[in-house]
Scaffold this active site. Sequence first.
Site, PDB file in Angstrom:
ATOM      1  N   ARG A 116      29.161  92.569  67.613  1.00  0.00           N
ATOM      2  CA  ARG A 116      29.110  91.889  66.308  1.00  0.00           C
ATOM      3  C   ARG A 116      28.467  92.834  65.311  1.00  0.00           C
ATOM      4  O   ARG A 116      28.044  93.925  65.681  1.00  0.00           O
ATOM      5  CB  ARG A 116      28.286  90.601  66.422  1.00  0.00           C
ATOM      6  N   GLU A 155      22.478  89.072  59.109  1.00  0.00           N
ATOM      7  CA  GLU A 155      21.727  90.318  59.299  1.00  0.00           C
ATOM      8  C   GLU A 155      22.554  91.568  58.990  1.00  0.00           C
ATOM      9  O   GLU A 155      22.764  92.431  59.852  1.00  0.00           O
ATOM     10  CB  GLU A 155      21.161  90.389  60.724  1.00  0.00           C
ATOM     11  N   CYS A 162      33.988 105.903  58.462  1.00  0.00           N
ATOM     12  CA  CYS A 162      35.440 106.076  58.484  1.00  0.00           C
ATOM     13  C   CYS A 162      35.928 106.782  57.208  1.00  0.00           C
ATOM     14  O   CYS A 162      35.148 107.030  56.287  1.00  0.00           O
ATOM     15  CB  CYS A 162      36.126 104.716  58.635  1.00  0.00           C
ATOM     16  N   CYS A 165      35.245 104.979  54.014  1.00  0.00           N
ATOM     17  CA  CYS A 165      33.829 105.046  53.626  1.00  0.00           C
ATOM     18  C   CYS A 165      33.491 106.419  53.048  1.00  0.00           C
ATOM     19  O   CYS A 165      32.714 106.526  52.107  1.00  0.00           O
ATOM     20  CB  CYS A 165      32.928 104.700  54.807  1.00  0.00           C
ATOM     21  N   GLU A 319      15.159  82.538  60.801  1.00  0.00           N
ATOM     22  CA  GLU A 319      15.208  82.510  62.269  1.00  0.00           C
ATOM     23  C   GLU A 319      13.817  82.813  62.798  1.00  0.00           C
ATOM     24  O   GLU A 319      13.099  83.647  62.252  1.00  0.00           O
ATOM     25  CB  GLU A 319      16.131  83.600  62.822  1.00  0.00           C
ATOM     26  N   TRP A 327      15.211  89.938  73.973  1.00  0.00           N
ATOM     27  CA  TRP A 327      15.502  91.347  73.735  1.00  0.00           C
ATOM     28  C   TRP A 327      14.264  92.214  73.573  1.00  0.00           C
ATOM     29  O   TRP A 327      14.375  93.396  73.312  1.00  0.00           O
ATOM     30  CB  TRP A 327      16.423  91.504  72.524  1.00  0.00           C
ATOM     31  N   GLU A 367      22.922  85.978  75.032  1.00  0.00           N
ATOM     32  CA  GLU A 367      21.751  85.257  74.527  1.00  0.00           C
ATOM     33  C   GLU A 367      21.464  83.974  75.302  1.00  0.00           C
ATOM     34  O   GLU A 367      20.781  83.079  74.805  1.00  0.00           O
ATOM     35  CB  GLU A 367      21.907  85.034  73.026  1.00  0.00           C
ATOM     36  N   PHE A 369      19.509  83.487  77.653  1.00  0.00           N
ATOM     37  CA  PHE A 369      18.094  83.289  77.975  1.00  0.00           C
ATOM     38  C   PHE A 369      17.192  83.378  76.749  1.00  0.00           C
ATOM     39  O   PHE A 369      15.981  83.432  76.864  1.00  0.00           O
ATOM     40  CB  PHE A 369      17.645  84.299  79.040  1.00  0.00           C
TER      41      PHE A 369
HETATM   42  C1  GLA Z   1      19.049  87.961  65.254  1.00  0.00           C
HETATM   43  C2  GLA Z   1      20.406  87.339  65.007  1.00  0.00           C
HETATM   44  C3  GLA Z   1      20.660  86.119  65.826  1.00  0.00           C
HETATM   45  C4  GLA Z   1      20.162  86.301  67.234  1.00  0.00           C
HETATM   46  C5  GLA Z   1      18.696  86.644  67.180  1.00  0.00           C
HETATM   47  C6  GLA Z   1      18.049  86.775  68.540  1.00  0.00           C
HETATM   48  O1  GLA Z   1      18.059  87.569  64.419  1.00  0.00           O
HETATM   49  O2  GLA Z   1      20.607  87.030  63.655  1.00  0.00           O
HETATM   50  O3  GLA Z   1      22.031  85.871  65.811  1.00  0.00           O
HETATM   51  O4  GLA Z   1      20.877  87.304  67.875  1.00  0.00           O
HETATM   52  O5  GLA Z   1      18.552  87.874  66.544  1.00  0.00           O
HETATM   53  O6  GLA Z   1      16.668  86.956  68.424  1.00  0.00           O
HETATM   54 ZN    ZN Z   2      34.340 102.402  56.974  1.00  0.00          ZN
END
Ligand code: GLA
Ligand code: ZN
EC number: 3.2.1.23
Length: 684
Positions: A116, A155, A162, A165, A319, A327, A367, A369
Amino acid sequence: MPKIYTTQARYMLHGGDYNPDQWLDRPDILADDIKLMKLAHTNTFSVGIFSWSALEPEEGVYTFEWLDDMFENIHRNGGRIIMATPSGARPAWLSQKYPEVLRVNAERVKQLHGGRHNHCFTSYVYREKTRKINRLLAERYGSHPALLMWHVSNEYGGECHCHQCQHAFRDWLKKKYNNDLKSLNDAWWTPFWSHTFNDWSQIESPSPIGENAVHGLSLDWRRFVTDQTISFFQNEIVPLKEITPNIPITTNFMADTHDLIPFQGLDYSKFAKHLDVISWDAYPAWHNDWESTADLAMKVGFINDLYRSLKQQPFLLMESTPSAVNWHNFNKAKRPGMHLLSSMQMIAHGSDSILYFQWRKSRGSSEKFHGAVVGHDNCSENRVFKEVAKVGQTLDELSEVVGTTRPANVAILYDWETHWALEDAQGFGMKTKRYPQTLHEHYRAFWERDIPVDVITKEQDFSPYRLLIVPMLYLASEETIARLKAFAANGGTLVMTYISGIVNESDLTYLGGWPQDLQEMFGMEPVETDTLYPGDKNRVRYQNRSYELKDYATVLKLDTADPVGFYEDDFYVDTPAVTCHSYKQGKTYYIGARLSSQFHRDFYETLIKELSIQPAFDVKHQPGVSVQVRQDEENDYIFIMNFTEKRQPVVLESAVKDMLTGETLTGEITLEKYEARIAVKTKK
Ligand code: GLA
Ligand code: ZN
């Protein structure tokens, strides 16, 4: 101090990222969600993040019905929705049919579909596709009463190398340098290592970025990445602004976890101008094995004060985790009480929400866990759920705090460009530059005394402050220097440190010594910066006390400044290390060495007294207790927080009302380990 409402909500938002799209074949789970949301005292959900494949499973085939249901269900239960645009991840068909949307990394390798946060931010197709789906979302939900705000993408970060860019970068450069390749070559000092360009087409994004690259190029590339990301964002919000002009827009910012320093991928001071509301994702590693709880709390305070100061208005915690993340190297659970305490700290520093990643743990993938309000047990009886519900109940009592602000007389200046340029710089101590950590050390002196601080950036207004602290402003344009000078000339007190005013906005060093304006203001000139090995020892004598220094010691040549601190050892023994200078209506101080926390405590104590700077509410307490205040015209809202593992008696300056119990608090009260008390004091 009138209230500043950043959304239509007049209550604290509590809830978080919700992905019903992972559970569409489990109506029983979706029904449980609604029941559990009530039990958790939640009211707001961010929906649609990463949901593109559930919204448009095939190109042009839209399946919004599940989202319609979600809006209805949450609305029926009195909840609100923060609607996300789905660009943070995309369906496989999109990458397959339009491979130009895939990001190319710095080694010029095109990334495969997967993961992502990995689109090309220039891609015409991706821009068109996101605008289209965003338009459909705005048309469909724009007038739904549950819609509270827009959460654009997720985020934003990273960069693409590329061909599109590269073209965009060259266009950006042509514009910046007025189509004049010579001025680019001059700005980048390209004769060095034969880097002179004689055609625009020779210019490529830096690979690798960093110490060995052309510094001016790296700096401009980072600026371009910020601008191009903002441009991508602006493209995303075209239909949102058009169809829903009154719905506020945010995107979630980040911080680096280890030291909770600002995210380096983008210059948020620029991005902030395009947002209605700042929101960010906070994941401090509570209970870690490298610092005390109080040390970490201080850093949380700092970053909140930076993100709040970006717009000088309340922000949103978009968040956070109710317990552990998945992580960190070690994903430790928040200890009992820490969830409420850490949440109250966010509110104390200006957040009008406690939102989580995530409402419900996913069953599969990376994710599964990660902490969530609802775990795989699908139950409300576990510790984590109960602590979340307690936060919800507490927030229910804090509605009147929403929209209140935190006036400050002290500002510390943080600069993204300085941070970038210093990291690139080959020199000083490669591992001991520690720019944001140095800011922490100055901030700490105020945090420990409960004195509110704004952490501002260089283009913000300096005039509201009595004291402006500018540590390690390595990159300082003539314009910034002139603004600092005006601040001091008009009566401000300015503190600057070693490694400041070294390069201009192109990362070119100043010639002929320290810039004249700085010399005038400070009445002295730093002439040599000595970098020390970690084991080297030296000290500075200041006001009859001796303080340890490490990492950096600057040799100063004084003109009209008064020396107030002296080195105790080395070839600069007995020469000035700290100076003070009266400059027009104001005063300037230069701290030539990286000095200990104790020095900062004592040094700032003198300034605090001189400038009559007070905490917003005075509480006598031991170290590790933090008192933060939010204010409006009528009330002070006082957060007293114990970031130690011990019971703490504290003494209040005057009687206040506990907002949770209604009792009057006066004189000495006791806070249990990790306890937070929230009180209100009505102004006379
Ligand atoms: C980021 C992302 C979320 C998730 C959290 C996990 O902040 O925006 O989608 O992956 O991390 O902590
Ligand atoms: Zn690009």
